[in-house]
Design a protein around this motif. Structure first.
Motif, PDB file in Angstrom:
ATOM      1  N   GLU A   1       0.820  -1.213   0.000  1.00 12.64           N
ATOM      2  CA  GLU A   1       0.000   0.000   0.000  1.00 12.64           C
ATOM      3  C   GLU A   1       0.855   1.265   0.000  1.00 12.64           C
ATOM      4  OE1 GLU A   1      -3.169  -0.234  -0.271  1.00 12.64           O
ATOM      5  OE2 GLU A   1      -3.538  -2.344   0.238  1.00 12.64           O
ATOM      6  N   ASP A   2       0.273   2.358  -0.503  1.00  8.82           N
ATOM      7  CA  ASP A   2       0.881   3.686  -0.428  1.00  8.82           C
ATOM      8  C   ASP A   2       0.005   4.544   0.476  1.00  8.82           C
ATOM      9  OD1 ASP A   2       2.055   6.131  -0.710  1.00  8.82           O
ATOM     10  OD2 ASP A   2       1.675   6.351  -2.854  1.00  8.82           O
ATOM     11  N   TYR A   3       0.580   4.989   1.601  1.00  6.71           N
ATOM     12  CA  TYR A   3      -0.189   5.756   2.581  1.00  6.71           C
ATOM     13  C   TYR A   3       0.103   7.263   2.503  1.00  6.71           C
ATOM     14  CZ  TYR A   3      -2.249   1.942   5.348  1.00  6.71           C
ATOM     15  OH  TYR A   3      -3.008   0.892   5.783  1.00  6.71           O
ATOM     16  N   SER A   4       0.759   7.690   1.450  1.00  6.67           N
ATOM     17  CA  SER A   4       1.145   9.104   1.380  1.00  6.67           C
ATOM     18  C   SER A   4       0.082   9.999   0.763  1.00  6.67           C
ATOM     19  CB  SER A   4       2.443   9.247   0.581  1.00  6.67           C
ATOM     20  OG  SER A   4       2.245   8.924  -0.784  1.00  6.67           O
ATOM     21  N   LEU A   5      -0.987   9.423   0.215  1.00  6.99           N
ATOM     22  CA  LEU A   5      -1.990  10.224  -0.492  1.00  6.99           C
ATOM     23  C   LEU A   5      -2.618  11.319   0.369  1.00  6.99           C
ATOM     24  CD1 LEU A   5      -3.417  10.701  -3.153  1.00  6.99           C
ATOM     25  CD2 LEU A   5      -5.161   9.022  -2.459  1.00  6.99           C
ATOM     26  N   PRO A   6      -2.997  11.055   1.645  1.00  9.41           N
ATOM     27  CA  PRO A   6      -3.578  12.141   2.459  1.00  9.41           C
ATOM     28  C   PRO A   6      -2.663  13.360   2.557  1.00  9.41           C
ATOM     29  CG  PRO A   6      -3.896  10.026   3.540  1.00  9.41           C
ATOM     30  CD  PRO A   6      -2.983   9.780   2.381  1.00  9.41           C
ATOM     31  N   ALA A   7      -1.357  13.119   2.648  1.00  8.03           N
ATOM     32  CA  ALA A   7      -0.420  14.243   2.736  1.00  8.03           C
ATOM     33  C   ALA A   7      -0.305  14.960   1.400  1.00  8.03           C
ATOM     34  CB  ALA A   7       0.953  13.742   3.186  1.00  8.03           C
ATOM     35  N   GLN A   8      -0.296  14.218   0.310  1.00 12.77           N
ATOM     36  CA  GLN A   8      -0.198  14.841  -1.003  1.00 12.77           C
ATOM     37  C   GLN A   8      -1.412  15.716  -1.294  1.00 12.77           C
ATOM     38  OE1 GLN A   8       1.444  12.402  -4.296  1.00 12.77           O
ATOM     39  NE2 GLN A   8       1.514  10.717  -2.818  1.00 12.77           N
ATOM     40  N   GLU A   9      -2.573  15.307  -0.782  1.00 11.81           N
ATOM     41  CA  GLU A   9      -3.788  16.094  -0.997  1.00 11.81           C
ATOM     42  C   GLU A   9      -3.824  17.344  -0.135  1.00 11.81           C
ATOM     43  OE1 GLU A   9      -6.779  13.245  -0.103  1.00 11.81           O
ATOM     44  OE2 GLU A   9      -6.829  12.401  -2.148  1.00 11.81           O
ATOM     45  N   ARG A  10      -3.202  17.271   1.043  1.00 12.85           N
ATOM     46  CA  ARG A  10      -3.320  18.385   1.987  1.00 12.85           C
ATOM     47  C   ARG A  10      -2.150  19.368   1.903  1.00 12.85           C
ATOM     48  NH1 ARG A  10      -6.477  19.167   6.637  1.00 12.85           N
ATOM     49  NH2 ARG A  10      -5.653  20.821   7.970  1.00 12.85           N
ATOM     50  N   PHE A  11      -0.941  18.864   1.649  1.00  4.31           N
ATOM     51  CA  PHE A  11       0.247  19.705   1.724  1.00  4.31           C
ATOM     52  C   PHE A  11       0.855  19.936   0.341  1.00  4.31           C
ATOM     53  CE2 PHE A  11       0.391  17.210   5.807  1.00  4.31           C
ATOM     54  CZ  PHE A  11      -0.119  18.231   6.600  1.00  4.31           C
ATOM     55  N   GLU A  12       1.463  21.103   0.184  1.00  2.00           N
ATOM     56  CA  GLU A  12       2.162  21.440  -1.047  1.00  2.00           C
ATOM     57  C   GLU A  12       3.623  21.713  -0.722  1.00  2.00           C
ATOM     58  OE1 GLU A  12       2.041  24.693  -4.740  1.00  2.00           O
ATOM     59  OE2 GLU A  12       0.647  24.862  -3.043  1.00  2.00           O
ATOM     60  N   PHE A  13       4.518  21.044  -1.446  1.00  3.52           N
ATOM     61  CA  PHE A  13       5.946  21.229  -1.228  1.00  3.52           C
ATOM     62  C   PHE A  13       6.425  22.530  -1.859  1.00  3.52           C
ATOM     63  CE2 PHE A  13       5.694  16.503  -1.038  1.00  3.52           C
ATOM     64  CZ  PHE A  13       6.287  16.315   0.208  1.00  3.52           C
ATOM     65  N   ASP A  14       7.489  23.078  -1.265  1.00  2.20           N
ATOM     66  CA  ASP A  14       8.137  24.234  -1.880  1.00  2.20           C
ATOM     67  C   ASP A  14       8.708  23.818  -3.239  1.00  2.20           C
ATOM     68  OD1 ASP A  14       9.330  27.104  -1.143  1.00  2.20           O
ATOM     69  OD2 ASP A  14      10.876  25.960  -2.206  1.00  2.20           O
ATOM     70  N   SER A  15       8.658  24.735  -4.199  1.00  4.99           N
ATOM     71  CA  SER A  15       9.065  24.417  -5.569  1.00  4.99           C
ATOM     72  C   SER A  15      10.549  24.087  -5.681  1.00  4.99           C
ATOM     73  CB  SER A  15       8.732  25.587  -6.497  1.00  4.99           C
ATOM     74  OG  SER A  15       9.401  26.766  -6.068  1.00  4.99           O
ATOM     75  N   SER A  16      11.361  24.494  -4.692  1.00  3.33           N
ATOM     76  CA  SER A  16      12.798  24.204  -4.759  1.00  3.33           C
ATOM     77  C   SER A  16      13.121  22.758  -4.414  1.00  3.33           C
ATOM     78  CB  SER A  16      13.570  25.136  -3.814  1.00  3.33           C
ATOM     79  OG  SER A  16      13.246  24.861  -2.458  1.00  3.33           O
ATOM     80  N   MET A  17      12.171  22.033  -3.817  1.00  2.00           N
ATOM     81  CA  MET A  17      12.417  20.637  -3.448  1.00  2.00           C
ATOM     82  C   MET A  17      12.372  19.750  -4.687  1.00  2.00           C
ATOM     83  SD  MET A  17      10.340  20.258   0.163  1.00  2.00           S
ATOM     84  CE  MET A  17      10.709  18.502   0.260  1.00  2.00           C
ATOM     85  N   THR A  18      13.407  18.950  -4.876  1.00  2.00           N
ATOM     86  CA  THR A  18      13.464  18.047  -6.019  1.00  2.00           C
ATOM     87  C   THR A  18      12.507  16.877  -5.818  1.00  2.00           C
ATOM     88  OG1 THR A  18      15.203  16.663  -5.080  1.00  2.00           O
ATOM     89  CG2 THR A  18      15.894  18.633  -6.310  1.00  2.00           C
ATOM     90  N   LYS A  19      12.324  16.103  -6.883  1.00  2.00           N
ATOM     91  CA  LYS A  19      11.457  14.931  -6.777  1.00  2.00           C
ATOM     92  C   LYS A  19      12.000  13.952  -5.741  1.00  2.00           C
ATOM     93  CE  LYS A  19       8.977  11.478  -9.484  1.00  2.00           C
ATOM     94  NZ  LYS A  19       9.167  10.397  -8.503  1.00  2.00           N
ATOM     95  N   ARG A  20      13.335  13.803  -5.676  1.00  2.00           N
ATOM     96  CA  ARG A  20      13.902  12.905  -4.676  1.00  2.00           C
ATOM     97  C   ARG A  20      13.673  13.423  -3.267  1.00  2.00           C
ATOM     98  NH1 ARG A  20      19.483  11.210  -7.800  1.00  2.00           N
ATOM     99  NH2 ARG A  20      18.516   9.568  -9.082  1.00  2.00           N
ATOM    100  N   ASP A  21      13.721  14.737  -3.078  1.00  2.00           N
ATOM    101  CA  ASP A  21      13.415  15.307  -1.769  1.00  2.00           C
ATOM    102  C   ASP A  21      11.976  14.996  -1.384  1.00  2.00           C
ATOM    103  OD1 ASP A  21      15.965  16.453  -1.645  1.00  2.00           O
ATOM    104  OD2 ASP A  21      15.293  18.296  -2.620  1.00  2.00           O
ATOM    105  N   GLN A  22      11.073  15.170  -2.339  1.00  2.00           N
ATOM    106  CA  GLN A  22       9.658  14.916  -2.069  1.00  2.00           C
ATOM    107  C   GLN A  22       9.392  13.430  -1.856  1.00  2.00           C
ATOM    108  OE1 GLN A  22       7.018  16.862  -4.887  1.00  2.00           O
ATOM    109  NE2 GLN A  22       8.455  18.549  -5.179  1.00  2.00           N
ATOM    110  N   ASP A  23       9.996  12.593  -2.696  1.00  2.00           N
ATOM    111  CA  ASP A  23       9.788  11.138  -2.562  1.00  2.00           C
ATOM    112  C   ASP A  23      10.328  10.626  -1.229  1.00  2.00           C
ATOM    113  OD1 ASP A  23       8.617  11.069  -5.022  1.00  2.00           O
ATOM    114  OD2 ASP A  23      10.356  10.239  -6.075  1.00  2.00           O
TER     115      ASP A  23
END
Length: 710
Positions: free
Chosen positions: A395-417
């Motif tokens: 399972e992937d449990y990160s969806l609630p956070a992805q829906e609620r929070f927005e990362f700063d644009s300077s964060m790379t995909k690896r930082d976000q992942d």
């Protein structure tokens, strides 16, 4: 009357048994049974779960004796292997508990088993058994085996025969039942249950330290999770990966090869990553270790893409990688002179490798393991919890956070992942079921911040190694409230200056006359004048200054927090409703000791304390405060106290020089001392870890010592 904490703990233990009867075990029994047997905890608790599935003391006592008898009779100690072989020969058959590994003999086209402790190999094992338990082919599995001895005239054939073999592993797991019963516990209770399940006493740790211990479990419930922990020796780093789960394997970081880890190109056999949920690398650090460069290159590709090559073919696997090792340098030294990755072997001191790490656990925040840290309450049979985490890997449990929070644009995909994979793992551990959607918003935000901190630690020090990496603003926005949260590591914050250090005015320093060495009366006068200067108030202190100290932060002391604002006062008033227990009264003594060290000879200061009454142990409270007053009698600190039965909410320190220091936690800012009599924290506050707290410094021109009790 008993300690309220003890009552609460006892209530939780009963609640655990009521909800998970048959799936929990008293954790002190594991140590009781284990003795000198070098056998994983999940093996012992597998047996304890069968024979001690209750809280009935008589049945537990009987079950412990049964398990102890099984271990004594059937567990194979290396130094007794010849005796066990003789017993099998004499009886014809005997049940043993040992680690079994299997390999294919291509010449004979048969599978052959080797027994780690028994010290025998070349034992034929049925192909059906190997296909049913393929992990036998990848480093070994603990098993219960009925062994037979049949001597044959053909010397090429082994006389040892496997009658039956049963890997020690839970047969099944009901995820729906597990998640349903989780709802009967609040978050604090559930965290304590999981901490007890890995063999630790939750009362020995702060909330942050508990979470750090639980992060070690994420590799077992999150696919392709790249985790590193570096820290001092003796903190239990390898325990989780060697004894917690039959789905994980711990290998020496210096012994790994491409064929062992990924694929043997000669035979086509897939390596460890194809069979295990977690591959842990023990003793990973060490500058002098030699590692194959092409192994690291394959590993980097696998950590990024889950793939590796077998000849012309590309294969994928889901094993998480955990790198654990020791650091020799202190954190301040690494922050000043190098990076937190300083201890890695040169081949791994590679920006591309480091950038693929999802979380860096600060091992220096975890105390060395001591006897009082071991759990004696009920926790899950580790195999049961391990099976639950294994089931949740899909399972992937990160969806609630992805829906609620927005990362700063300077964060790379690896930082976000990296942040989202850690958060997903934490939610699986703390809020299994409903894919994390049952996590309250405030808890989700806190876990998001905690998860991001582990990636911040990676990226901040990656940029020290390779400055070509772009700077990153580790920040996320709550899209529902509009709140922006910036994240920094604890060690970065705690090595900033907390409060203004005592300093002389720079202009005075520049105009001061050169000093000459003196002795006699003049030297005494000079020393007296210097001490008097030191006691003068520091100019330029800011009104409204606010200090926030994070949980587990070190480098904090009463001197750093209070000395500048208390300097020059002839009277201070402490308002703290919880000066009751021994350590709380000791805190007042340490504040007075700080004042004595700061004051010049010939000065005095009045210290008054207003505190709330201890309704359960008032006599002990008064005795402690009287003892404190007696100890200060005759010193320059004139101490008085008052105990009130009225409600006191605000906690503060006031001075007759116009300062009010507002303390949300009062003087009780440090975590409990450990049992080590020679722990540095006993004599140096800056070496102690803190509870989370905040301090505000307010300037009051009209000084009044009337206590506000509202």
């Amino acid at each position: 009357m008993s300690d309220p904490k003890t009552q609460t703990s006892a209530g939780l233990q009963q609640k655990i048994v009521d909800n998970f009867e048959g799936k929990v075990v008293r954790k002190d029994l594991t140590q009781l049974v284990k003795g000198n047997a070098v056998v994983p905890s999940y093996v012992l608790e597998y047996l304890l779960g069968q024979y001690c599935p209750t809280d009935d003391e008589e049945m537990i006592e009987h079950g412990v004796e049964k398990v102890r008898d099984i271990v004594n009779r059937h567990y194979v100690h290396r130094d007794e292997s010849e005796l066990v072989k003789s017993e099998i020969r004499q009886k014809g058959t005997h049940k043993i508990i040992d680690r079994v590994s299997v390999s294919l003999n291509e010449k004979r086209d048969v599978y052959l088993a080797s027994f780690s402790n028994l010290g025998i190999g070349g034992v034929e094992i049925a192909e059906d058994t190997v296909m049913q338990h393929p992990k036998l082919l990848t480093g070994g599995v603990w098993c219960i085996v009925d062994m037979e001895y049949l001597h044959a005239e053909d010397s090429a054939r082994s006389p040892w025969v496997i009658d039956t073999i049963k890997p020690i592993q839970l047969a099944g797991f009901d995820l729906q039942e597990y998640t349903s019963l989780r709802s009967n516990f609040d978050l604090g209770e559930w965290i304590d249950l999981v901490v007890q399940s890995i063999g630790l006493n939750p009362e020995s740790f702060s909330r942050r330290t508990k979470l750090l211990h639980l992060v070690r479990l994420i590799s077992f419930c999150e696919r392709n999770y790249n985790f590193i922990e570096l820290g001092p020796k003796g903190t239990g780093k390898s325990h989780i990966f060697s004894e917690f789960s039959p789905h994980g394997i711990l290998i020496s970081g210096g012994d790994v090869t491409k064929a062992k880890l990924f694929v043997n190109n000669n035979t086509g056999d897939i390596g460890l990553v194809g069979y295990w949920d977690v591959v842990g690398f023990d003793e990973f650090a060490g500058k002098g270790k030699r590692v194959q460069r092409d192994l690291v290159d394959i590993m980097k590709n696998y950590m990024a893409n889950r793939s590796f090559s077998r000849g012309r073919d590309t294969m994928t696997a889901e094993a998480s990688l955990a790198f654990i090792g020791n650091t020799d340098r202190s954190v301040p030294h690494m922050l000043k002179h190098s990076s937190l990755f300083e201890a890695l072997p040169d081949t791994y001191y590679d920006p591309a490798f480091i950038d693929r790490l999802h979380f860096y656990l600060p091992g220096w925040e975890i105390d060395k393991v001591r006897s009082e840290m071991f759990a004696d309450g009920y926790g899950f049979i580790v195999d049961y919890l391990a099976e639950g985490l294994h089931t949740l890997r899909e399972e992937d449990y990160s969806l609630p956070a992805q829906e609620r929070f927005e990362f700063d644009s300077s964060m790379t995909k690896r930082d976000q992942d990296g942040t989202l994979k850690t958060l997903s793992g934490l939610l699986k551990i703390l809020y299994p079921g409903k894919k994390g959607k049952n996590c309250p918003p405030d808890v989700l935000k806190d876990l998001m911040e905690f998860a991001m901190e582990g990636r911040v630690r990676v990226k901040r020090h990656l940029r020290r190694i390779d400055e070509t990496f772009e700077p990153v603003d580790f920040r996320f926005t709550d899209q529902q409230t509009g709140e922006e949260i910036s994240v920094e590591t604890l060690e970065h914050d705690q090595h900033r200056m907390l409060v203004r250090e005592y300093h002389r005015d720079e202009e005075e320093e520049s105009t001061a006359q050169p000093r000459t060495e003196k002795s006699g009366p003049d030297a005494e006068v000079l020393a007296s004048n210097e001490a008097a200067d030191k006691w003068k108030p520091v100019s330029g202190l800011e009104d409204g200054q606010h200090v926030v100290v994070k949980e587990n932060q070190t480098g904090v002391s009463y001197e750093k927090l209070f000395a500048d604002h208390l300097r020059g006062a002839s009277r201070i008033e402490i308002v703290d409703p919880y000066i009751r227990r021994h350590h709380q009264v000791e805190n007042v003594l340490k504040l007075c000791d700080m004042l004595l060290r700061e004051m010049p000879d010939g000065e005095e200061i009045e210290v008054s304390l207003l505190t709330g009454a201890d309704t359960e142990n008032q006599e002990e409270q008064e005795t402690r405060l009287e003892d404190l007053k007696d100890s200060l009698r005759g010193s320059p600190v004139r101490f008085e106290y008052e105990i009130t039965w009225d409600s006191i909410h605000a906690r503060s320190i006031k001075t007759d020089t116009g300062w009010k220091i507002s303390l949300d936690r009062g003087l009780d800012i440090f975590q409990p001392k450990n049992d080590n009599s020679f722990d540095l924290g006993r004599v140096n506050q800056e070496a102690r870890r803190c509870k989370p707290f905040e301090v505000t410094y307010l300037r009051e021109e009209d000084v009044s010592f009337q206590v506000d009790e509202t």
